[in-house]
Write an enzyme that holds these catalytic residues in place. Structure first.
Site, PDB file in Angstrom:
ATOM      1  N   LEU A 217      18.724  75.517   7.544  1.00 13.47           N
ATOM      2  CA  LEU A 217      20.022  76.077   7.134  1.00 13.47           C
ATOM      3  C   LEU A 217      20.064  76.377   5.631  1.00 13.47           C
ATOM      4  CD1 LEU A 217      23.313  76.091   8.118  1.00 13.47           C
ATOM      5  CD2 LEU A 217      23.291  74.219   6.501  1.00 13.47           C
TER       6      LEU A 217
ATOM      7  N   ASP B  44      40.289  74.550   2.543  1.00 14.49           N
ATOM      8  CA  ASP B  44      41.588  74.446   1.865  1.00 14.49           C
ATOM      9  C   ASP B  44      42.400  73.284   2.436  1.00 14.49           C
ATOM     10  OD1 ASP B  44      43.537  75.134   0.071  1.00 14.49           O
ATOM     11  OD2 ASP B  44      44.267  76.874   1.192  1.00 14.49           O
TER      12      ASP B  44
ATOM     13  N   ARG C 271      39.136  79.432   7.777  1.00 11.70           N
ATOM     14  CA  ARG C 271      39.967  78.903   6.688  1.00 11.70           C
ATOM     15  C   ARG C 271      40.852  77.802   7.251  1.00 11.70           C
ATOM     16  NH1 ARG C 271      42.835  81.494   1.457  1.00 11.70           N
ATOM     17  NH2 ARG C 271      43.655  79.520   0.654  1.00 11.70           N
TER      18      ARG C 271
ATOM     19  N   HIS D  74      39.984  65.885  -2.722  1.00  9.78           N
ATOM     20  CA  HIS D  74      38.736  66.616  -3.002  1.00  9.78           C
ATOM     21  C   HIS D  74      37.521  65.741  -2.663  1.00  9.78           C
ATOM     22  CE1 HIS D  74      41.132  69.733  -4.591  1.00  9.78           C
ATOM     23  NE2 HIS D  74      41.451  69.134  -5.724  1.00  9.78           N
TER      24      HIS D  74
ATOM     25  N   ARG E  10      44.405  75.449 -12.593  1.00  8.16           N
ATOM     26  CA  ARG E  10      44.864  74.095 -12.258  1.00  8.16           C
ATOM     27  C   ARG E  10      44.813  73.181 -13.490  1.00  8.16           C
ATOM     28  NH1 ARG E  10      43.113  72.929  -6.054  1.00  8.16           N
ATOM     29  NH2 ARG E  10      43.669  74.992  -5.286  1.00  8.16           N
TER      30      ARG E  10
ATOM     31  N   ARG F  33      45.511  64.147  -5.993  1.00  5.15           N
ATOM     32  CA  ARG F  33      44.831  65.308  -5.384  1.00  5.15           C
ATOM     33  C   ARG F  33      43.311  65.131  -5.380  1.00  5.15           C
ATOM     34  NH1 ARG F  33      47.396  70.089  -4.736  1.00  5.15           N
ATOM     35  NH2 ARG F  33      45.439  71.140  -5.183  1.00  5.15           N
TER      36      ARG F  33
ATOM     37  N   THR G 204      37.381  81.575  -9.044  1.00  4.50           N
ATOM     38  CA  THR G 204      37.637  81.994 -10.428  1.00  4.50           C
ATOM     39  C   THR G 204      39.118  81.808 -10.782  1.00  4.50           C
ATOM     40  OG1 THR G 204      37.795  84.265  -9.579  1.00  4.50           O
ATOM     41  CG2 THR G 204      35.734  83.656 -10.655  1.00  4.50           C
TER      42      THR G 204
ATOM     43  N   LEU H 146      42.661  85.601   2.032  1.00  4.14           N
ATOM     44  CA  LEU H 146      41.259  85.496   1.617  1.00  4.14           C
ATOM     45  C   LEU H 146      41.091  84.827   0.260  1.00  4.14           C
ATOM     46  CD1 LEU H 146      39.678  88.885   2.766  1.00  4.14           C
ATOM     47  CD2 LEU H 146      39.479  86.632   3.821  1.00  4.14           C
TER      48      LEU H 146
HETATM   49  C1  IPE Z   1      40.835  79.006  -2.188  1.00  5.82           C
HETATM   50  O1  IPE Z   1      41.812  78.032  -2.076  1.00  5.82           O
HETATM   51  C2  IPE Z   1      39.719  78.557  -3.064  1.00  5.82           C
HETATM   52  C3  IPE Z   1      38.866  77.499  -2.535  1.00  5.82           C
HETATM   53  C4  IPE Z   1      38.955  76.958  -1.343  1.00  5.82           C
HETATM   54  C5  IPE Z   1      37.823  77.052  -3.419  1.00  5.82           C
HETATM   55  P1  IPE Z   1      43.078  77.988  -3.040  1.00  5.82           P
HETATM   56  O2  IPE Z   1      43.898  76.836  -2.603  1.00  5.82           O
HETATM   57  O3  IPE Z   1      42.654  78.038  -4.444  1.00  5.82           O
HETATM   58  O4  IPE Z   1      43.788  79.371  -2.693  1.00  5.82           O
HETATM   59  P2  IPE Z   1      45.301  79.821  -2.837  1.00  5.82           P
HETATM   60  O5  IPE Z   1      45.737  79.516  -4.239  1.00  5.82           O
HETATM   61  O6  IPE Z   1      46.081  79.056  -1.833  1.00  5.82           O
HETATM   62  O7  IPE Z   1      45.290  81.279  -2.520  1.00  5.82           O
HETATM   63  C1  IPE Z   2      40.957  73.203  -1.465  1.00  8.53           C
HETATM   64  O1  IPE Z   2      42.052  72.369  -1.446  1.00  8.53           O
HETATM   65  C2  IPE Z   2      39.984  72.876  -2.559  1.00  8.53           C
HETATM   66  C3  IPE Z   2      39.965  73.850  -3.652  1.00  8.53           C
HETATM   67  C4  IPE Z   2      40.715  74.900  -3.747  1.00  8.53           C
HETATM   68  C5  IPE Z   2      39.012  73.619  -4.696  1.00  8.53           C
HETATM   69  P1  IPE Z   2      43.303  72.572  -2.398  1.00  8.53           P
HETATM   70  O2  IPE Z   2      43.090  71.796  -3.641  1.00  8.53           O
HETATM   71  O3  IPE Z   2      43.590  74.021  -2.604  1.00  8.53           O
HETATM   72  O4  IPE Z   2      44.420  71.909  -1.530  1.00  8.53           O
HETATM   73  P2  IPE Z   2      45.905  72.415  -1.337  1.00  8.53           P
HETATM   74  O5  IPE Z   2      45.836  73.836  -0.884  1.00  8.53           O
HETATM   75  O6  IPE Z   2      46.590  72.274  -2.648  1.00  8.53           O
HETATM   76  O7  IPE Z   2      46.461  71.505  -0.285  1.00  8.53           O
HETATM   77 MG    MG Z   3      44.701  75.341  -1.614  1.00  9.23          MG
END
Ligand code: IPE
Ligand code: IPE
Ligand code: MG
Length: 253
Positions: A145, A34, A201, A51, A85, A47, A80, A208
């Site tokens: 792995l 995250d 995390r 990624h 987004r 953004r 899911t 979670l």
């Molecule tokens: C969790 O992160 C999902 C992934 C890392 C793929 P999110 O950024 O989507 O989670 P929330 O919205 O903060 O709970």
């Molecule tokens: C995690 O980073 C990647 C996915 C959830 C796919 P985020 O895109 O959630 O990044 P933040 O949480 O907005 O910084």
């Molecule tokens: Mg996030």
């Protein structure tokens, strides 16, 4: 108490690979990657740049985990809930596995890594699914792995899907026994994998987000403020070091 904590904190920043016990490496590490968006925002980038950087970190961490002797690395790549987004971000995220495998598959094969996927495949775009399934197929006999991608994955959806399959098998007559925990686990998308020993995390969020709800029942959790694109080998080593200091009792004494 404060001093003790502070000393530990100071120590954890300088843990080296020599300080982790090689015989006690967690078998299965699961990561909620995250903070990609915030990483990009801090740099005034879109953004999607976060990624892309995050994808590079998956490559590095896969190699390190493999070298350390981790058996399974599960990475949460798309939930899911991430369909909420903006469309362009969703399509970028769902294209990334293809790019990742396009450049990294030969190396994964060379490193004896086995690729797996868990998630609802129906909604994954065909180009991505083809690339992932090719990787799964090309690496199925590898014995190093296991790199398990959670892609269009949700813990609740996974459990519901398992329940529906169980009901279906009862109706069809192929399932007659009572369901126990092992049997239930075999209907989950993680079938065949051990439960995670360590959950990491990044980005400071302490939740979670619908990840592996069944499998994480007795997992050790490790949270860090580090944003996923900034996550390095050193952080993985710190997490493993902290894991090795925990007393896992599983309800015993
Ligand atoms: C969790 O992160 C999902 C992934 C890392 C793929 P999110 O950024 O989507 O989670 P929330 O919205 O903060 O709970
Ligand atoms: C995690 O980073 C990647 C996915 C959830 C796919 P985020 O895109 O959630 O990044 P933040 O949480 O907005 O910084
Ligand atoms: Mg996030």
């Amino acid at each position: 108490m404060f001093n003790k904590f502070k000393r530990w904190k100071d120590k954890s920043d300088s843990i080296t690979e020599d300080e982790i016990v090689k015989g006690q490496i967690p078998n299965h590490i699961a990561i909620i990657m995250d903070g990609n968006g915030r990483w990009a925002k801090k740099r005034s980038l879109p953004r999607t740049a976060g990624h892309h950087e995050g994808m590079k970190v998956v490559k590095r961490i896969t190699k390190v985990a493999n070298r350390l002797g981790v058996k399974t690395l599960t990475v949460y790549a798309f939930s899911t809930e991430n369909w909420k987004r903006p469309e362009d971000e969703v399509s970028y995220l769902l294209k990334l596995p293809q790019e990742f495998l396009g450049t990294f598959l030969p190396e994964l094969i060379e490193e004896n890594v086995q690729v797996r996927i868990m998630g609802n495949k129906d909604a994954i775009p065909a180009h991505t699914l083809n690339a992932v399934e090719k990787a799964v197929n090309d690496t199925k006999d590898n014995t190093g792995l296991i790199l398990n991608f959670a892609l269009n994955y949700g813990g609740r959806a996974e459990i519901i899907q398992a329940v529906n399959s169980i009901v279906g098998d009862y109706k069809a007559g192929s399932l007659k026994d009572e369901i126990d925990e092992n049997k239930f686990s075999s209907y989950l998308m993680s079938n065949g994998l051990s439960d995670p020993d360590l959950l990491i995390r990044t980005s400071g969020e302490i939740r979670l987000s619908n990840f592996m709800l069944w499998q994480l029942a007795y997992t050790e959790f490790w949270f860090t403020d580090v944003l996923w694109p900034d996550f390095r080998e050193q952080h993985l080593i710190e997490a493993i070091y902290a894991f090795q200091k925990r007393g896992r009792r599983f309800g015993g004494i």
